[in-house]
Write a protein that holds these residues in place. Sequence first.
Motif, PDB file in Angstrom:
ATOM      1  N   PHE A 118       0.725  -1.354   0.005  1.00 48.11           N
ATOM      2  CA  PHE A 118      -0.172   0.113  -0.073  1.00 48.11           C
ATOM      3  C   PHE A 118       0.997   1.227  -0.042  1.00 48.11           C
ATOM      4  CE2 PHE A 118      -2.858  -3.246   2.268  1.00 48.11           C
ATOM      5  CZ  PHE A 118      -3.844  -3.204   1.150  1.00 48.11           C
ATOM      6  N   LYS A 119       0.681   2.177  -1.035  1.00 48.48           N
ATOM      7  CA  LYS A 119       1.271   3.360  -0.964  1.00 48.48           C
ATOM      8  C   LYS A 119       0.388   4.481  -0.562  1.00 48.48           C
ATOM      9  CE  LYS A 119       4.962   1.801  -3.141  1.00 48.48           C
ATOM     10  NZ  LYS A 119       6.332   1.818  -2.592  1.00 48.48           N
ATOM     11  N   LYS A 120       0.868   5.489  -0.043  1.00 48.06           N
ATOM     12  CA  LYS A 120       0.056   6.698   0.530  1.00 48.06           C
ATOM     13  C   LYS A 120       0.543   7.926  -0.255  1.00 48.06           C
ATOM     14  CE  LYS A 120       2.409   6.345   4.665  1.00 48.06           C
ATOM     15  NZ  LYS A 120       3.081   5.103   4.701  1.00 48.06           N
ATOM     16  N   GLN A 121      -0.622   8.644  -0.679  1.00 41.19           N
ATOM     17  CA  GLN A 121      -0.480  10.030  -1.406  1.00 41.19           C
ATOM     18  C   GLN A 121      -1.081  10.932  -0.904  1.00 41.19           C
ATOM     19  OE1 GLN A 121      -2.614   9.035  -4.960  1.00 41.19           O
ATOM     20  NE2 GLN A 121      -0.714   8.994  -6.228  1.00 41.19           N
ATOM     21  N   LEU A 122      -0.441  11.871  -0.617  1.00 44.31           N
ATOM     22  CA  LEU A 122      -0.999  13.327  -0.096  1.00 44.31           C
ATOM     23  C   LEU A 122      -1.299  14.156  -1.625  1.00 44.31           C
ATOM     24  CD1 LEU A 122      -1.676  15.631   1.824  1.00 44.31           C
ATOM     25  CD2 LEU A 122       0.588  16.631   1.607  1.00 44.31           C
ATOM     26  N   ARG A 123      -2.613  14.098  -1.767  1.00 38.03           N
ATOM     27  CA  ARG A 123      -3.022  14.677  -3.136  1.00 38.03           C
ATOM     28  C   ARG A 123      -3.855  16.295  -2.865  1.00 38.03           C
ATOM     29  NH1 ARG A 123      -6.674  10.244  -6.028  1.00 38.03           N
ATOM     30  NH2 ARG A 123      -8.119  10.921  -4.102  1.00 38.03           N
ATOM     31  N   VAL A 124      -3.610  17.124  -3.868  1.00 39.07           N
ATOM     32  CA  VAL A 124      -3.939  18.580  -3.582  1.00 39.07           C
ATOM     33  C   VAL A 124      -4.798  18.748  -5.023  1.00 39.07           C
ATOM     34  CG1 VAL A 124      -2.215  19.305  -2.021  1.00 39.07           C
ATOM     35  CG2 VAL A 124      -1.863  19.279  -4.476  1.00 39.07           C
ATOM     36  N   TYR A 125      -5.797  19.358  -4.949  1.00 37.72           N
ATOM     37  CA  TYR A 125      -6.734  19.756  -6.005  1.00 37.72           C
ATOM     38  C   TYR A 125      -6.863  21.216  -6.108  1.00 37.72           C
ATOM     39  CZ  TYR A 125      -8.046  14.829  -5.117  1.00 37.72           C
ATOM     40  OH  TYR A 125      -8.111  13.304  -5.032  1.00 37.72           O
ATOM     41  N   PRO A 126      -6.025  21.790  -6.718  1.00 35.25           N
ATOM     42  CA  PRO A 126      -6.085  23.183  -6.893  1.00 35.25           C
ATOM     43  C   PRO A 126      -7.511  23.826  -7.523  1.00 35.25           C
ATOM     44  CG  PRO A 126      -4.785  22.567  -8.618  1.00 35.25           C
ATOM     45  CD  PRO A 126      -5.217  21.362  -7.703  1.00 35.25           C
ATOM     46  N   ASP A 127      -7.821  25.210  -6.547  1.00 37.17           N
ATOM     47  CA  ASP A 127      -9.046  25.810  -7.301  1.00 37.17           C
ATOM     48  C   ASP A 127      -8.713  26.464  -8.615  1.00 37.17           C
ATOM     49  OD1 ASP A 127     -10.560  24.911  -5.199  1.00 37.17           O
ATOM     50  OD2 ASP A 127     -10.172  26.760  -3.925  1.00 37.17           O
ATOM     51  N   ASN A 128      -7.410  27.123  -8.582  1.00 37.26           N
ATOM     52  CA  ASN A 128      -7.086  27.976  -9.726  1.00 37.26           C
ATOM     53  C   ASN A 128      -6.461  27.081 -10.807  1.00 37.26           C
ATOM     54  OD1 ASN A 128      -4.815  27.386  -8.350  1.00 37.26           O
ATOM     55  ND2 ASN A 128      -3.910  29.305  -8.672  1.00 37.26           N
ATOM     56  N   SER A 129      -6.435  27.536 -11.990  1.00 32.74           N
ATOM     57  CA  SER A 129      -6.158  26.758 -13.376  1.00 32.74           C
ATOM     58  C   SER A 129      -4.556  26.831 -13.654  1.00 32.74           C
ATOM     59  CB  SER A 129      -7.143  26.857 -14.488  1.00 32.74           C
ATOM     60  OG  SER A 129      -6.999  28.501 -14.761  1.00 32.74           O
ATOM     61  N   ASP A 130      -4.069  28.060 -13.083  1.00 32.67           N
ATOM     62  CA  ASP A 130      -2.640  28.231 -13.426  1.00 32.67           C
ATOM     63  C   ASP A 130      -1.574  27.722 -12.576  1.00 32.67           C
ATOM     64  OD1 ASP A 130      -3.477  29.995 -11.500  1.00 32.67           O
ATOM     65  OD2 ASP A 130      -2.266  31.803 -12.320  1.00 32.67           O
ATOM     66  N   TYR A 131      -1.960  26.414 -12.120  1.00 27.28           N
ATOM     67  CA  TYR A 131      -1.176  25.534 -11.259  1.00 27.28           C
ATOM     68  C   TYR A 131       0.093  25.006 -11.953  1.00 27.28           C
ATOM     69  CZ  TYR A 131      -0.603  22.373  -7.342  1.00 27.28           C
ATOM     70  OH  TYR A 131      -0.127  21.530  -6.143  1.00 27.28           O
ATOM     71  N   THR A 132       1.080  25.710 -12.215  1.00 26.25           N
ATOM     72  CA  THR A 132       2.401  25.489 -12.896  1.00 26.25           C
ATOM     73  C   THR A 132       3.601  25.045 -12.267  1.00 26.25           C
ATOM     74  OG1 THR A 132       2.848  27.668 -12.981  1.00 26.25           O
ATOM     75  CG2 THR A 132       1.358  26.767 -14.630  1.00 26.25           C
ATOM     76  N   LEU A 133       3.579  25.623 -11.233  1.00 21.08           N
ATOM     77  CA  LEU A 133       5.031  25.321 -10.144  1.00 21.08           C
ATOM     78  C   LEU A 133       4.998  24.090  -9.441  1.00 21.08           C
ATOM     79  CD1 LEU A 133       6.284  28.927  -9.548  1.00 21.08           C
ATOM     80  CD2 LEU A 133       7.090  27.358 -11.497  1.00 21.08           C
ATOM     81  N   SER A 134       3.894  23.302  -9.487  1.00 17.97           N
ATOM     82  CA  SER A 134       3.999  22.195  -8.391  1.00 17.97           C
ATOM     83  C   SER A 134       3.472  21.099  -9.018  1.00 17.97           C
ATOM     84  CB  SER A 134       2.897  22.626  -7.429  1.00 17.97           C
ATOM     85  OG  SER A 134       3.107  21.862  -6.300  1.00 17.97           O
ATOM     86  N   ILE A 135       3.467  20.093  -8.257  1.00 16.06           N
ATOM     87  CA  ILE A 135       2.780  18.730  -8.781  1.00 16.06           C
ATOM     88  C   ILE A 135       1.440  18.412  -7.920  1.00 16.06           C
ATOM     89  CG2 ILE A 135       4.762  17.753  -9.644  1.00 16.06           C
ATOM     90  CD1 ILE A 135       5.308  15.927  -7.331  1.00 16.06           C
ATOM     91  N   PRO A 136       0.487  17.777  -8.307  1.00 21.29           N
ATOM     92  CA  PRO A 136      -0.673  17.502  -7.558  1.00 21.29           C
ATOM     93  C   PRO A 136      -0.650  16.396  -6.615  1.00 21.29           C
ATOM     94  CG  PRO A 136      -1.001  16.367  -9.850  1.00 21.29           C
ATOM     95  CD  PRO A 136       0.485  17.285  -9.674  1.00 21.29           C
ATOM     96  N   TYR A 137       0.297  15.648  -6.405  1.00 25.00           N
ATOM     97  CA  TYR A 137       0.476  14.577  -5.591  1.00 25.00           C
ATOM     98  C   TYR A 137       1.884  14.394  -4.992  1.00 25.00           C
ATOM     99  CZ  TYR A 137       1.940  11.809  -9.432  1.00 25.00           C
ATOM    100  OH  TYR A 137       2.493  11.477 -10.575  1.00 25.00           O
ATOM    101  N   LEU A 138       2.133  13.861  -3.653  1.00 27.88           N
ATOM    102  CA  LEU A 138       3.160  13.376  -3.116  1.00 27.88           C
ATOM    103  C   LEU A 138       3.258  12.174  -2.318  1.00 27.88           C
ATOM    104  CD1 LEU A 138       3.567  17.124  -1.105  1.00 27.88           C
ATOM    105  CD2 LEU A 138       4.581  16.515  -3.322  1.00 27.88           C
ATOM    106  N   TYR A 139       4.094  11.130  -2.726  1.00 26.11           N
ATOM    107  CA  TYR A 139       4.011  10.023  -1.841  1.00 26.11           C
ATOM    108  C   TYR A 139       4.851  10.155  -0.872  1.00 26.11           C
ATOM    109  CZ  TYR A 139       2.708   7.832  -6.520  1.00 26.11           C
ATOM    110  OH  TYR A 139       2.101   7.877  -7.773  1.00 26.11           O
ATOM    111  N   PHE A 140       4.337   9.762   0.305  1.00 26.63           N
ATOM    112  CA  PHE A 140       5.168  10.170   1.180  1.00 26.63           C
ATOM    113  C   PHE A 140       5.047   8.772   2.152  1.00 26.63           C
ATOM    114  CE2 PHE A 140       0.574  10.817   2.835  1.00 26.63           C
ATOM    115  CZ  PHE A 140       0.603  10.140   4.140  1.00 26.63           C
ATOM    116  N   GLY A 156      12.342  16.014  -0.656  1.00 30.02           N
ATOM    117  CA  GLY A 156      12.792  14.979   0.065  1.00 30.02           C
ATOM    118  C   GLY A 156      11.891  14.892   1.520  1.00 30.02           C
ATOM    119  N   TYR A 157      11.623  16.157   1.934  1.00 25.24           N
ATOM    120  CA  TYR A 157      10.865  16.227   3.189  1.00 25.24           C
ATOM    121  C   TYR A 157      10.443  17.611   3.405  1.00 25.24           C
ATOM    122  CZ  TYR A 157      15.047  18.486   5.285  1.00 25.24           C
ATOM    123  OH  TYR A 157      16.069  19.173   5.750  1.00 25.24           O
ATOM    124  N   LEU A 158       9.492  17.857   4.257  1.00 21.71           N
ATOM    125  CA  LEU A 158       8.887  19.016   4.590  1.00 21.71           C
ATOM    126  C   LEU A 158       8.905  19.158   6.185  1.00 21.71           C
ATOM    127  CD1 LEU A 158       5.976  19.498   2.165  1.00 21.71           C
ATOM    128  CD2 LEU A 158       8.096  20.741   2.001  1.00 21.71           C
TER     129      LEU A 158
END
Length: 166
Positions: A118-140, A156-158
């Motif tokens: 089993f793999k865990k994902q922290l997923r984000v769903y942006p409200d704005n459409s110009d979401y360019t500098l980031s990825i929508p999920y992080l495997y932690f 690597g870590y936050l």
Amino acid sequence: MGKPLFILCAAVLMASCGLDPKPTDPELDNARLQIREKYEPILTGEWYKDTAMSDKFIFRESLRLNADHSFTRVIDLVTRKLVTINGVETYTDWEHLADTTAGKWDINVFRDDETKEFKKQLRVYPDNSDYTLSIPYLYFTEANDTAIFINNYYVGYLKRRQGGKP
């Protein structure tokens, strides 16, 4: 004609009430429930990482995960120049190029096709459409009160920001 149709509809509705949907993968559903119960309280809060790339460039990331599953993520590229003033080399003031994204977040769990783990994902769903500098999920791989350890992401870590626990 109306009465037989009414009886037929009522019978169909009553019969369908007893049909509970069966989970397609009970083991995955159980893992998802356990992982969400464990990690949602830990992940709620403010996280960051500052990475100095050189004397002239810093990459900063800030991620705020709220209990209502809203999030704010700021990616800030901070730069300055080395200039010569009156024959003396000196740095200019820092300049910021920031991208702020907000939306909703959740934890997803899936089974890796190769390892069957089993793999865990922290997923984000942006409200704005110009979401360019980031990825929508992080495997932690792990998270605790001081850090989120991420295994598919260059950061690597936050780290938890001081006072970042709501």
